[in-house]
Every structure is written in structure tokens, then in C-alpha cells.
Write a protein that holds these residues in place. Sequence first.
Motif, mmCIF file in Angstrom:
data_model
loop_
_atom_site.group_PDB
_atom_site.id
_atom_site.type_symbol
_atom_site.label_atom_id
_atom_site.label_comp_id
_atom_site.label_asym_id
_atom_site.label_seq_id
_atom_site.Cartn_x
_atom_site.Cartn_y
_atom_site.Cartn_z
ATOM 1 N N THR A 136 0.962 -1.089 -0.064
ATOM 2 C CA THR A 136 -0.011 -0.005 0.135
ATOM 3 C C THR A 136 0.752 1.269 0.130
ATOM 4 O O THR A 136 1.784 1.345 0.737
ATOM 5 N N THR A 137 0.594 2.172 -0.867
ATOM 6 C CA THR A 137 1.314 3.463 -0.985
ATOM 7 C C THR A 137 0.228 4.428 -0.776
ATOM 8 O O THR A 137 -0.850 4.520 -1.557
ATOM 9 N N ARG A 138 0.597 5.534 -0.240
ATOM 10 C CA ARG A 138 -0.707 6.678 -0.003
ATOM 11 C C ARG A 138 0.036 8.246 0.118
ATOM 12 O O ARG A 138 0.997 8.131 0.938
ATOM 13 N N GLN A 139 -0.076 8.825 -0.841
ATOM 14 C CA GLN A 139 0.330 10.162 -0.528
ATOM 15 C C GLN A 139 -0.827 11.372 -0.571
ATOM 16 O O GLN A 139 -1.736 11.078 -1.267
ATOM 17 N N SER A 140 -0.543 12.351 0.272
ATOM 18 C CA SER A 140 -1.557 13.634 0.256
ATOM 19 C C SER A 140 -0.757 14.696 0.433
ATOM 20 O O SER A 140 0.269 14.864 1.130
ATOM 21 N N TRP A 141 -1.315 15.983 -0.008
ATOM 22 C CA TRP A 141 -0.934 17.314 0.090
ATOM 23 C C TRP A 141 -2.235 18.153 0.696
ATOM 24 O O TRP A 141 -3.390 17.889 0.050
ATOM 25 N N ILE A 142 -2.213 18.992 1.035
ATOM 26 C CA ILE A 142 -3.091 20.041 1.639
ATOM 27 C C ILE A 142 -2.509 21.462 1.741
ATOM 28 O O ILE A 142 -1.460 21.538 2.143
ATOM 29 N N ILE A 143 -3.320 22.281 1.247
ATOM 30 C CA ILE A 143 -2.906 23.875 1.393
ATOM 31 C C ILE A 143 -4.194 24.574 1.930
ATOM 32 O O ILE A 143 -5.348 24.342 1.424
ATOM 33 N N GLU A 144 -4.045 25.300 2.867
ATOM 34 C CA GLU A 144 -5.363 26.022 3.500
ATOM 35 C C GLU A 144 -4.839 27.579 3.778
ATOM 36 O O GLU A 144 -4.290 27.721 4.929
ATOM 37 N N PRO A 145 -5.061 28.283 2.666
ATOM 38 C CA PRO A 145 -5.022 29.874 3.123
ATOM 39 C C PRO A 145 -6.083 30.183 4.112
ATOM 40 O O PRO A 145 -7.209 29.881 3.899
ATOM 41 N N GLN A 146 -5.721 31.107 5.035
ATOM 42 C CA GLN A 146 -6.801 31.403 5.939
ATOM 43 C C GLN A 146 -6.568 33.211 6.470
ATOM 44 O O GLN A 146 -5.355 33.746 5.847
ATOM 45 N N LEU A 147 -7.549 33.838 6.759
ATOM 46 C CA LEU A 147 -7.614 35.123 6.982
ATOM 47 C C LEU A 147 -8.240 35.253 8.600
ATOM 48 O O LEU A 147 -9.375 34.523 8.968
ATOM 49 N N HIS A 148 -7.530 35.875 9.505
ATOM 50 C CA HIS A 148 -7.987 35.744 10.978
ATOM 51 C C HIS A 148 -8.301 37.345 11.330
ATOM 52 O O HIS A 148 -7.151 38.067 11.503
ATOM 53 N N TYR A 149 -9.427 37.640 11.827
ATOM 54 C CA TYR A 149 -9.719 39.133 12.097
ATOM 55 C C TYR A 149 -10.054 39.042 13.487
ATOM 56 O O TYR A 149 -11.035 38.415 13.858
ATOM 57 N N LYS A 150 -9.493 39.858 14.293
ATOM 58 C CA LYS A 150 -9.894 39.845 16.004
ATOM 59 C C LYS A 150 -9.999 41.405 16.187
ATOM 60 O O LYS A 150 -9.036 42.065 16.033
ATOM 61 N N GLN A 151 -11.247 41.989 16.697
ATOM 62 C CA GLN A 151 -11.267 43.310 16.823
ATOM 63 C C GLN A 151 -12.130 43.576 18.289
ATOM 64 O O GLN A 151 -13.352 42.871 18.117
ATOM 65 N N ASN A 152 -12.044 44.363 18.951
ATOM 66 C CA ASN A 152 -13.045 45.029 20.021
ATOM 67 C C ASN A 152 -13.682 45.980 19.490
ATOM 68 O O ASN A 152 -13.214 47.018 19.183
ATOM 69 N N LEU A 153 -15.208 45.776 19.046
ATOM 70 C CA LEU A 153 -15.774 46.781 18.573
ATOM 71 C C LEU A 153 -16.106 47.684 19.303
ATOM 72 O O LEU A 153 -16.247 49.067 19.029
ATOM 73 N N ASN A 154 -16.347 47.567 20.479
ATOM 74 C CA ASN A 154 -16.506 48.667 21.528
ATOM 75 C C ASN A 154 -16.193 47.976 22.921
ATOM 76 O O ASN A 154 -15.371 46.964 23.168
ATOM 77 N N GLU A 155 -16.383 48.799 24.144
ATOM 78 C CA GLU A 155 -15.926 48.210 25.535
ATOM 79 C C GLU A 155 -16.289 46.724 25.819
ATOM 80 O O GLU A 155 -15.623 45.994 26.530
ATOM 81 N N ASP A 156 -17.507 46.610 25.272
ATOM 82 C CA ASP A 156 -18.177 45.338 25.631
ATOM 83 C C ASP A 156 -18.157 44.306 24.560
ATOM 84 O O ASP A 156 -18.431 43.026 24.831
#
Length: 1009
Positions: free
Chosen positions: A519-539
Motif C-alpha cells: 500500500t502506498t498513500r500520498q496526500s497534500w493540503i493547502i489551507e490559506p486563511q484570514l483571521h480578524y480579531k477586534q474589540n468593536l467597543n468596550e463590551d
Amino acid sequence: MKNSSFYKRASALCYLILIGIILSSTPALANKKLRPQLSERQQNQISGTITDGRASLPGVTIAIKNRVNYAVLSDFDGKYSLLAKANDTLVVSYIGYKTAIIPINYRKNIHIQLQEDITSLQEVRINAGYYSVKEKERTGSIARITAKDIETQPVTNVLATMQGRMAGVNITQSSGIAGSGFDIKIRGQNSLRTDGNEPLYIIDGVPYASDPIGVGYTATVMPLPTSPLNNFNPGDIESIEILKDADATAIYGSRGANGVVLLTTKKGKAGKTTFSANLQRGTAQVTRFADLMKTEQYLEMRKEAFANDGVTNYPANAYDVNGTWDPNRYTDWQKKLTGGTAQITNVQTAISGGSGLTQFLISGNYGKETTVFPGDFNYQKGNIRANLNHTSQDKRFKTNFAAGYTLQDNDQPAKNYTGESRTLAPNAPALYDEEGKLNWENGTFNNPLRNLQGKFLAKTYDLVANLGLSYQLLPSLEIKSNFGFTDLKHQESSSQPSTIYNPAWEIGPEYSLISIGNTTRQSWIIEPQLHYKQNLNEDLALDVVLGSTFQQQTARQLVQRASGFTSNSLINNLAAASDVTVDIDDNSVYKYQAFFGRVNLNWNKKYILNLTGRRDGSSRFGPGKQFAAFGAVGAAWLFSEENFFKNSVLSFGKLRASYGITGSDQIGNYQFLDTYSATGGNYQGVIGLLPTRLFNPNFAWETNRKLEVALETGVLKDRIFLTLAAFRNRSSNQLVGIPLPSTTGFTSIQANLDATVQNTGIETTLRTLNLETKNFTWSTNFNISVLRNELVSFPDLEGSTYRNQFVIGSPLNIQKMFHLEGVNPQTGLYQYKDVNGDGKITAEADQTTIVDLNPKFYGGLQNQIKYKNWQLDFLFQFVKQQNLNTAAAGFPGMLGNQAAALSDHWQKPGDIATYQRFTTGMDEDAVEAQINYYSSDGVITDASFIRLKNIALSYSLPKEWLKGAGCKIVVEGQNLLTFTHYKGADPEFLITNSLPPLKIITTAIQFNF
């Protein structure tokens, strides 16, 4: 005079005042001499080491009280250094430990010992796959164990480390043979297909295919094909997270229907370069044996069977009773063939270190385990792993690289001796003759060690690599991408040379057989991402993850069988065989792509909303059906943050709920296409083709709708913490083969069946800190899961070929059986319920008793006790279940040993007995009744058990003894004690005639410097 007296008194008073001043100032002066010359106005260099009493703690935060934006971290050796004033106060904090407040008090060197705090676990960040989240803020159901739990267990498969430790996760071992796999079910069985219930495995962000890498007959020593999950070394794992509900798994879409297993490997830490090693030695033995007949009981059974059948002169082939074999001989064949002691050796080393910007870790492992079978066989595994993390000077660019390469070499006998050890007559001859050769007892004895001539050989080479890149575009926006690659090669063979047969038969090498799988098995994966994190106000805080997945896997499996060799020495050379058959020659490509997103809103750190979605595309479905959308919503209310709970006994309280849809494409490649296979026949020089599957353009996704409600509460500063979760999962659109009329030329067509499977359950986890002092800590973790599996609907079930396999309203894992009504006191034969009253016992009409083989509940009780440098960990695993009595096999009275319990059998008219009369096979009525017995509820027995699954006792040598180096001595045990009423050998592993899990005891020495 008066004036003179006044002056004398005044002078004396001044004297006394002066003396008092001198006396009172002397300690201060003395102390001043002893104190380092630290200034209360200027910054001074303060340094020291931080430990937990046993080992140094890297990464501890040391801050100055009331000074903002100033803190340092301890290095790999727990050392720290910072600038502070003489009268400042240090604030020392570390996740999992109590915060320490330490006044400097004019000291220059301050060594600090932190106390572990299990009540602070809510602050731990846990891995949720594409993001991490604080334990207290998660909206989904995620179970977790860490290296602290893993390192106390002498096991080679990472799945073994989770047994009994996680609610809703049921894991059973497939065999006690080294290199065998495990079966895992997360919240029950969702698919009608037994091979459609595997979870998704993610190793450092890289999906890892868990499909078997062998077939049954090329691995004859295994009850199941070889599992690739043995490729991972448990010592390399930092944490394991199990994602269970829709909120946690929906971001993985179609791959998360059966849960997700996230494995995170260890990484380097900033500080001095250090070297660590773990040297482990131990032994392993079978946990328990079946209670079988001794020679006297056995011969009485055989003689009584012949008498029942009216035979007075024993046949020539009845060697056990006709005097050919010694009637006074006794051999415990279970101990002889499976009662050996396996030797275990394991060596783990690592070197790590780095700066604040770059950290590295390189580790290596070698393990070897022999067998409990006779002969010189062993299982070896070696691996090397590297982790590298780097951050740019401005903290905006980050990269992490992880790679591991594993080699497995498994050399086992070609025959599993377990079954034969339970059926050999106890007075069978010796294994070797006086010359030390295999004893065939003049052709009357089929020596079990004949199989030592055959071998099961398997070699596995496995590479898993991952590269992660990220860049902080803006203070609130990060762009990143993961790149993963896996490469697996597996070769296995099972040989049966002609030398396994009795030499008197004069069988030549042309009868030698070998089965080979590659048995032979090969795989590849590419996962581009965006991560946005922000306090919109005090709460209100917003956290958004957007990404996509592009994945491809190519696989090939070639399975061949060969016979007719000119010499046994050429059995591994297929060119020397006269007959070579190709059973499987499969090449496949699997392509997968997806777009996913997560939006998390946290208002006032009390109200949390989590939205996840994913659109998947899979090459396993036809045009127009390749894409599907999945998603979930999760919400949590931290009600302990409300004002009316402030200053109450309730320290933490959270109510969470989730609902969503996940899917599954676990059906294999090309199942929707019309396919052909070679007939093997040659017609005018051309090999013919045979159609094997019909095209189905409507073949689409299996779906799973998940609902969960959970309550998490902590009291007395979380010293008592309870989690209670209730869930319901409904899986529909089942991917199965739908039967077709024989007139079509096909037995079935792959399609979506409108059947629904439901899993419901309640999971409870309780964590308590029972006692805590400066030198003593005792904590307990308890979990229990009560699950119910049910086939809710199945259109036209009675008219399908599944009618004898499933019942609407019952679980999937059932058996339809005859109902045993006992032994007829007059005839001495088993009698069964005649459901339709026709006077005959037939499978179609009378196999109506439904036996549920699913566990009713399962769980574990774990305790950890620490006293100074000593630590004791132990785990009891428990399961409530019923299953087949594997000790009751064969035909009582025929040649072959039986369970000792058969002494309670019928002997004469009027007897009230549990088992029917004995027969040698000549009594047709008794044979028929015995055959029906193995299809009746008479073979079902209580297989519940409580097992001391794991125990570990360790002692950490004081560091001053070793000039700063760390050293720990550990004694570990696995499967040590089992409490059960089960009548067979071992209640955990219930596959007949296979080796049960082993009892393991090891000692280890761990050190670092």
C-alpha cells in the motif's frame, strides 16, 4: 541641690534614651550589613529560579505589582531576571498554577515554588482546529487530555492513551498483539456501514487518513487490517482534543460527521538548550485466561459423549481416549502457547531550546516489544521528529515547521495461537520429541508450533510534515496558510511454507503459499486563511476566521497470492511461483476542496455566539452532487458573571447549546461510477472485462444533524467542577448498497438510503480538588457516558436484504437470535421458543429475540495524589455491556477442549441443567440443537467490567542532588486488575480466538539537563 538633682536626672534620662536608640538601631544596622545594597529608588537586578517542587517551569510570567506593561518570562530552566526596586512586589503567574505574590524585601536572589491549581483550568486555551479558545469561553463540546496524562501510560498507540478518560469517547483494543489497532466511536455509531464511522484525524493541522493499510488475509495474526495510527509515538504528543458536537465539528464540514481527533505535537521553548531522555523497560503478559477443562474432566466429557452416541469401541482417530495419547498427561495450552512474557524496551530522547524569537525541538524514539507466543518474534518502531518555530523581530511574521518520520518493523508468527490454545485436548502430546524436534506423535498430533515456520512480516514507512506561515497585516488582521504533506508506504506478507505440514504427508514446496500486500498513500493540503480579531467597543469583541482547503490524496494497493514454489527458500520471490493471483490492484485519486468560516461574538464576556459554516466539494460524488454546505450555531451564557452570582459559592457557571449539520463522504472512491474488473479469462489473447458496479448520478452526501445542551458549574473556586451534557445526533441519507433484483445482473447499487440513525446520550464529567496543602494534593476526575443508539427509520426494511441485520427502533449493533428456553429435562437437548408455532425452529421465523451489543454506559475514575516529590496516578475504567461468551465454542463432546462450566450439563432424564448432553457429532438432533445454540441468546453473557487501566508512581529526585539536572523514577502499569463476571477470557476484547489486551508493567528513568 534641687538644680543639681534635676541635672542628674536629666543626664540619666538622656543616657537611657541614647542607649535605647543604640539598642534599637543595632538590629537594623546588623540587617543592613546582611542585606544586599539594594536601592528603594533605583532599579536593581533580581533573579532566581521557578519550580513546582519537582521540576523547573519555563514560560512563567513575572511582573511587578502596580507597574503596567512590564513583565518577563522564565527560560527553559525556569530561570528569570528582571529590574525592580528593593521594596517592590513580584506577581508570578502561570496557567495551571496558583498566582504567587512575593515581596522582594531587599533580596537579590529569589527562588519561587509554585503550587499547581487544577481550579484554574478554565483559563487554559484549547485547540479547536482552525482556532484556539479559552476553556471557559468555548461554545462547543471538546474533550482534552495532555502530555501529563499520556506520559503515565506504557502504550504504543495514541488511541490507547484516551481509554476511560473522555466522556462520549468509547475506545476498544482490537487485539493484544503488538502493532494492532483500536476501534473508536465518538458518541455512537452514525452509519449503517461499519467502515463509515471513523473520525477525522488531524496531526498538527494535517489531515491523516485512518483507512486500514492492509487486508485481513495478508495479516493473519491480526483480527483486523493494520491500522496506520500506530505510526505516531505517544511520547511526541503534547495534547489530544476530541471535537464532538456540531459547533466544534461543523468547521470541518463533511469530514467531521463522526467527530474530530486533533493531535498536537510537542514544541521547543525559549531558553538554554536542554537534553532529555526517557529509558523504559518492562514486561507484558495476558491479563486472564479462559477457565477450561483439566484432563480428567475432559476425558469424562469425551467418554460420556461416545456413550450417548452408543459407541462402545473408540474409533482409531480418537487419539485422546483410545490410549494413543497419555490419559494422565495435562498441559495448560493457554499458558504454553500464549502465556509467555513479552519484553518491552522504549527509549525516548529530545533536545530543545532557542531564543525568544526562534525555538526548536528534535526528538527520537526507539521501541521494541517481543511477543507472548513461542518463538523469536518482535515489533519494532523508530521515529524522529523536528519542530521549529520562528517569529520576526517586529512580531508580525511567524512560521512553524513540524515533521516526523516513522519506521515500523513487525515480525510475528503467521498463526495466532490463541484459538488453538483454547481447543487443544489437555492430554495432547508434548511439543518437542527427545531430540528437540517438533513432535508429530506418529502422525496423530497436529503440532501447533508447525506455524513457527510461517511468518507475518510488515514494514511501514511514514512521513507527516506541516509548514505554517502567518503575517500580521494590521493590528487586527492576520493572514496565514498551512501546507501539509503525508507519504506512507506499507508492505506486509503472510507465508505458509509446506514445512508447516506433517512430514509423513510428504508435501512438497509446491503447496507453499504466500499472500503479499503493498500500500502506498500520498496526500497534500493547502489551507490559506484570514483571521480578524477586534474589540468593536468596550463590551463587544469580534473574532472572524475565513479560509479554504485544497487537498488531494493518491493511493495504490496491490494484493497478490502465490503458490507452487520450487523451493521454500524462494517463498518471498513471486517469480519462483507457478501460480500468482492478483486479488486487488487499486489506484485511486481523491480530491477535496472547501471554503469555511467562523464568526465569534463575545459581549461583555458573558454572552457568546459562535457561527461556523463550510461548503465542501468531494470527488467521491458525481456531477451536480459534488458540493454541499454544512454549518452550525453555538451559544454560551456565562451566568456566573452576572451580578447576582458575585461573591457566592458559585465560582463558575456556563450554559451552552449548539445545533448544526455535518456530513460524510466516507464511502471510498469511484463508488458512483460504473466500473469493471478483469475476468482473468483469456479470449483470443485478450483478457475479458466484467461489469461490477452501476452508475448512479444521484449518489450524494450522508448528513448528520447534531443537537446539544450542556451545563458547566464550578463551586468553591472551582474545587468542585461539574459538566453535564445531553445530545442527540441524527444521521440520514445513508450511503449504502441498495439491493437489486437478480434479473439486473447486479446484487446492489451504491445509493443514498432514506434511513435515519439516531444517537442520544448524557455525558457527565466531575473534577474535584479533594485536599490541598503546601506538600500534599489529591484531585479526582470522573466521567460517565450513557448512550442510546436507534434505527429510527428504514423504508421497506422487511423487503430488503438487511431485514435480518437491522430492526427499526433498535440499535444498529444487534443480533437477531433464537430465544433459549433451557434444556429439556427428558431429551437433554436445548429447546427454543417456537415463535410462529409451526413445530419447527427456523431462522426466518424464530430468530426474533433482539440482543443489544452496545455498551449501556462506560467511563472512568482517575485520581492523582502528590506528596512533596512523590506522585501517584491511577485510573479505573468501567463498562456495562453484554456480549458473546467466547469460552463456549465448538461442540461439547467432540475432540477439543471446552469450558469448565460445562460440568453443569444434562446426563440423564429428569436432570435440570444449563448445558445439553454431550455428543461426538453422531447425534444429528444434538448437533442441530448445538448449532442453534450459537445463534441463540444462550451464548450472551454479562461482559461488564471494572479495570485498573493505568497506574503510575513516580519520584523526582531533588535538584540539589544532581547539580540542577532533573531526574524522575517511574513505575507504570497497564491493565493490571480486572473485576468481571464475564465467562470468557477477557471482557474488553470480544473477538473470538484472538489475543486479549496485555497486562504491562514497566519501570523508567527520566532525566533532563
